[in-house]
Design a protein around this motif. Structure first.
Motif, PDB file in Angstrom:
ATOM      1  N   SER A  74      31.834 -18.382   7.688  1.00 59.77           N
ATOM      2  CA  SER A  74      30.584 -18.617   8.404  1.00 59.77           C
ATOM      3  C   SER A  74      29.404 -17.984   7.683  1.00 59.77           C
ATOM      4  O   SER A  74      28.324 -18.564   7.589  1.00 59.77           O
ATOM      5  N   HIS A 132      25.556 -10.845  12.037  1.00 62.87           N
ATOM      6  CA  HIS A 132      26.223 -12.139  11.955  1.00 62.87           C
ATOM      7  C   HIS A 132      27.702 -12.001  12.365  1.00 62.87           C
ATOM      8  O   HIS A 132      28.198 -12.727  13.226  1.00 62.87           O
ATOM      9  N   THR A 170      21.822  -7.792   8.469  1.00 62.38           N
ATOM     10  CA  THR A 170      21.915  -9.220   8.791  1.00 62.38           C
ATOM     11  C   THR A 170      23.375  -9.676   8.850  1.00 62.38           C
ATOM     12  O   THR A 170      23.797 -10.334   9.802  1.00 62.38           O
ATOM     13  N   PRO A 222      17.107 -17.982  11.671  1.00 61.66           N
ATOM     14  CA  PRO A 222      15.916 -17.977  12.525  1.00 61.66           C
ATOM     15  C   PRO A 222      15.921 -16.847  13.542  1.00 61.66           C
ATOM     16  O   PRO A 222      14.890 -16.220  13.778  1.00 61.66           O
ATOM     17  N   ALA A 223      17.078 -16.554  14.108  1.00 62.81           N
ATOM     18  CA  ALA A 223      17.154 -15.490  15.109  1.00 62.81           C
ATOM     19  C   ALA A 223      16.770 -14.150  14.496  1.00 62.81           C
ATOM     20  O   ALA A 223      15.908 -13.427  15.015  1.00 62.81           O
ATOM     21  N   MET A 224      17.391 -13.822  13.372  1.00 60.93           N
ATOM     22  CA  MET A 224      17.125 -12.519  12.766  1.00 60.93           C
ATOM     23  C   MET A 224      15.708 -12.452  12.212  1.00 60.93           C
ATOM     24  O   MET A 224      15.057 -11.401  12.268  1.00 60.93           O
ATOM     25  N   ILE A 247      13.436 -11.533  14.994  1.00 63.06           N
ATOM     26  CA  ILE A 247      13.605 -10.124  15.366  1.00 63.06           C
ATOM     27  C   ILE A 247      12.971  -9.217  14.308  1.00 63.06           C
ATOM     28  O   ILE A 247      12.234  -8.279  14.626  1.00 63.06           O
ATOM     29  N   TYR A 248      13.247  -9.516  13.054  1.00 64.57           N
ATOM     30  CA  TYR A 248      12.720  -8.689  11.970  1.00 64.57           C
ATOM     31  C   TYR A 248      11.193  -8.737  11.935  1.00 64.57           C
ATOM     32  O   TYR A 248      10.545  -7.739  11.627  1.00 64.57           O
ATOM     33  N   MET A 257      17.827 -11.515   4.224  1.00 65.05           N
ATOM     34  CA  MET A 257      18.756 -12.473   4.805  1.00 65.05           C
ATOM     35  C   MET A 257      20.012 -12.531   3.942  1.00 65.05           C
ATOM     36  O   MET A 257      20.134 -11.794   2.976  1.00 65.05           O
ATOM     37  N   ALA A 279      18.685 -21.659  18.796  1.00 65.31           N
ATOM     38  CA  ALA A 279      18.113 -22.408  17.668  1.00 65.31           C
ATOM     39  C   ALA A 279      18.164 -23.898  17.967  1.00 65.31           C
ATOM     40  O   ALA A 279      19.200 -24.411  18.405  1.00 65.31           O
ATOM     41  N   VAL A 294      27.971 -22.701  14.466  1.00 70.20           N
ATOM     42  CA  VAL A 294      26.869 -22.418  15.389  1.00 70.20           C
ATOM     43  C   VAL A 294      26.149 -21.129  15.015  1.00 70.20           C
ATOM     44  O   VAL A 294      24.918 -21.074  15.006  1.00 70.20           O
ATOM     45  N   ILE A 295      26.929 -20.111  14.703  1.00 72.29           N
ATOM     46  CA  ILE A 295      26.315 -18.843  14.320  1.00 72.29           C
ATOM     47  C   ILE A 295      25.615 -18.979  12.970  1.00 72.29           C
ATOM     48  O   ILE A 295      24.467 -18.583  12.809  1.00 72.29           O
ATOM     49  N   GLY A 296      26.316 -19.564  12.019  1.00 76.27           N
ATOM     50  CA  GLY A 296      25.728 -19.737  10.697  1.00 76.27           C
ATOM     51  C   GLY A 296      24.432 -20.525  10.739  1.00 76.27           C
ATOM     52  O   GLY A 296      23.493 -20.255   9.974  1.00 76.27           O
ATOM     53  N   TYR A 297      24.361 -21.453  11.678  1.00 74.38           N
ATOM     54  CA  TYR A 297      23.160 -22.283  11.798  1.00 74.38           C
ATOM     55  C   TYR A 297      21.988 -21.516  12.407  1.00 74.38           C
ATOM     56  O   TYR A 297      20.847 -21.641  11.947  1.00 74.38           O
ATOM     57  N   GLY A 298      22.289 -20.720  13.430  1.00 77.70           N
ATOM     58  CA  GLY A 298      21.189 -20.086  14.169  1.00 77.70           C
ATOM     59  C   GLY A 298      20.843 -18.669  13.753  1.00 77.70           C
ATOM     60  O   GLY A 298      19.812 -18.128  14.168  1.00 77.70           O
ATOM     61  N   ILE A 299      21.694 -18.052  12.919  1.00 75.87           N
ATOM     62  CA  ILE A 299      21.515 -16.620  12.668  1.00 75.87           C
ATOM     63  C   ILE A 299      20.210 -16.312  11.926  1.00 75.87           C
ATOM     64  O   ILE A 299      19.529 -15.323  12.239  1.00 75.87           O
ATOM     65  N   SER A 357      21.026  -6.919   2.712  1.00 71.65           N
ATOM     66  CA  SER A 357      21.365  -7.838   3.801  1.00 71.65           C
ATOM     67  C   SER A 357      22.425  -7.285   4.732  1.00 71.65           C
ATOM     68  O   SER A 357      22.969  -8.015   5.556  1.00 71.65           O
ATOM     69  N   ASP A 365      19.502 -15.578  20.985  1.00 69.76           N
ATOM     70  CA  ASP A 365      18.554 -16.179  20.045  1.00 69.76           C
ATOM     71  C   ASP A 365      19.263 -17.126  19.082  1.00 69.76           C
ATOM     72  O   ASP A 365      18.743 -18.180  18.736  1.00 69.76           O
ATOM     73  N   VAL A 366      20.442 -16.741  18.628  1.00 70.34           N
ATOM     74  CA  VAL A 366      21.191 -17.592  17.700  1.00 70.34           C
ATOM     75  C   VAL A 366      21.490 -18.933  18.361  1.00 70.34           C
ATOM     76  O   VAL A 366      21.261 -20.001  17.781  1.00 70.34           O
TER      77      VAL A 366
END
Lengths: 144, 144
Positions: free
Chosen positions: A36, A12, A8, B110-112, B115-116, B93, A142, B103-108, A5, A138-139
């Motif tokens: 986070s 992050h 990732t 799905p975003a990654m 991309i992956y 992940m 969401a 915000v980052i923790g929530y969206g990271i 990871s 992208d983040v």
DNA sequence: CTAAATGTAACAACTTTGGTTGCGATCATT
DNA sequence: AATGATCGCAACCAAAGTTGTTACATTTAG
């Protein structure tokens, strides 16, 4: 393959620092990022340490210590991050050298190395197409 | 990761079987292949077992036992082999779910993941461009 | 019946990854 | 000059993955 990871978590952390700085803060601490990412601050510091060697972030010590981006999010690609935190090839050769007296054993490693090189080059090209700016966008995109 | 040698060993085994059959033999044994690849017959049988599940090879038991190709070398790609012996994604992940209140923790994730997915699709396309016929040709093309 | 090979489980050695603790070094503020 | 927050780094651990190895039951042509 033991997928890990690192990429990732590194993305992050960088997205976190980038966003935090845009909100007007000078630096982010490994503690904040670790909260986070739901991991240990030392894990974050280890990763950021490698990213600093690669010139992607800077760190301050003492009072007001923490981490800041060394370059713009838009100028850093996932390839930069990947190369900083993921050493080594995608596919490994034989653990012990194959039989050199066998036609296949003799030719297999050069053959596969050539094939793998092409594949890894494609992977690098693909990683280079995504910037941290893209990741942050992208983040934040969401839903909810 | 930890890069592993499964794909390399699997390609080695398949090229060996393919060449051996072209030399007029019915089947190849895990012992012969293991000698060429400088590993243990059980390791080869384990890998070939997965390739059999994927319909790439067949095995016989009893007297005259061994392994044979189930399809032509030219109709099998490294993608077929890769999917048979390498489960799981290229990048992982977070080990523990990130902070959903951030915000980052929530969206990271799905975003990654998005991309992956694109990157893995490119990797698959690249693996699919190489057939075992190509591999065998490259192996036999090794100088000297 | 026999011999050779597969099929498979079990286990060991080794490596990688991620997490954790501990502690010295740093430095703006007081 | 003392303080306290944070980095830097080493050391250690647990879990998981990879590869190699042993053991043994199963299969089947001759």
């Amino acid at each position: 393959m033991s997928a890990n990871s690192r990429l990732t978590i590194a993305a992050h952390a960088l997205a976190w620092i980038g966003l935090y700085q845009r909100q007007g803060h000078e630096v982010a601490t490994s503690e904040q990022i670790a909260t986070s990412a739901n991991t240990n601050p030392v894990v974050i510091r280890r990763l950021l340490g490698e990213l600093r060697k690669a010139g992607l972030v800077e760190s301050r010590r003492g009072v007001g210590a923490g981490w800041a981006m060394a370059r713009e999010l838009g100028s850093i690609t996932l390839l930069d991050v990947h190369q900083a935190v993921e050493p080594g090839p995608l596919f490994a050769m034989h653990r012990a050298a194959p039989d050199q007296d066998c036609v296949i054993g003799y030719g297999i490693q050069p053959a596969m190395q050539g094939i793998y090189e092409g594949i890894e080059e494609t992977l690098r090209r693909e990683l280079a197409r995504v910037t941290l700016e893209d990741v942050l966008r992208d983040v934040l995109a969401a839903p909810r």
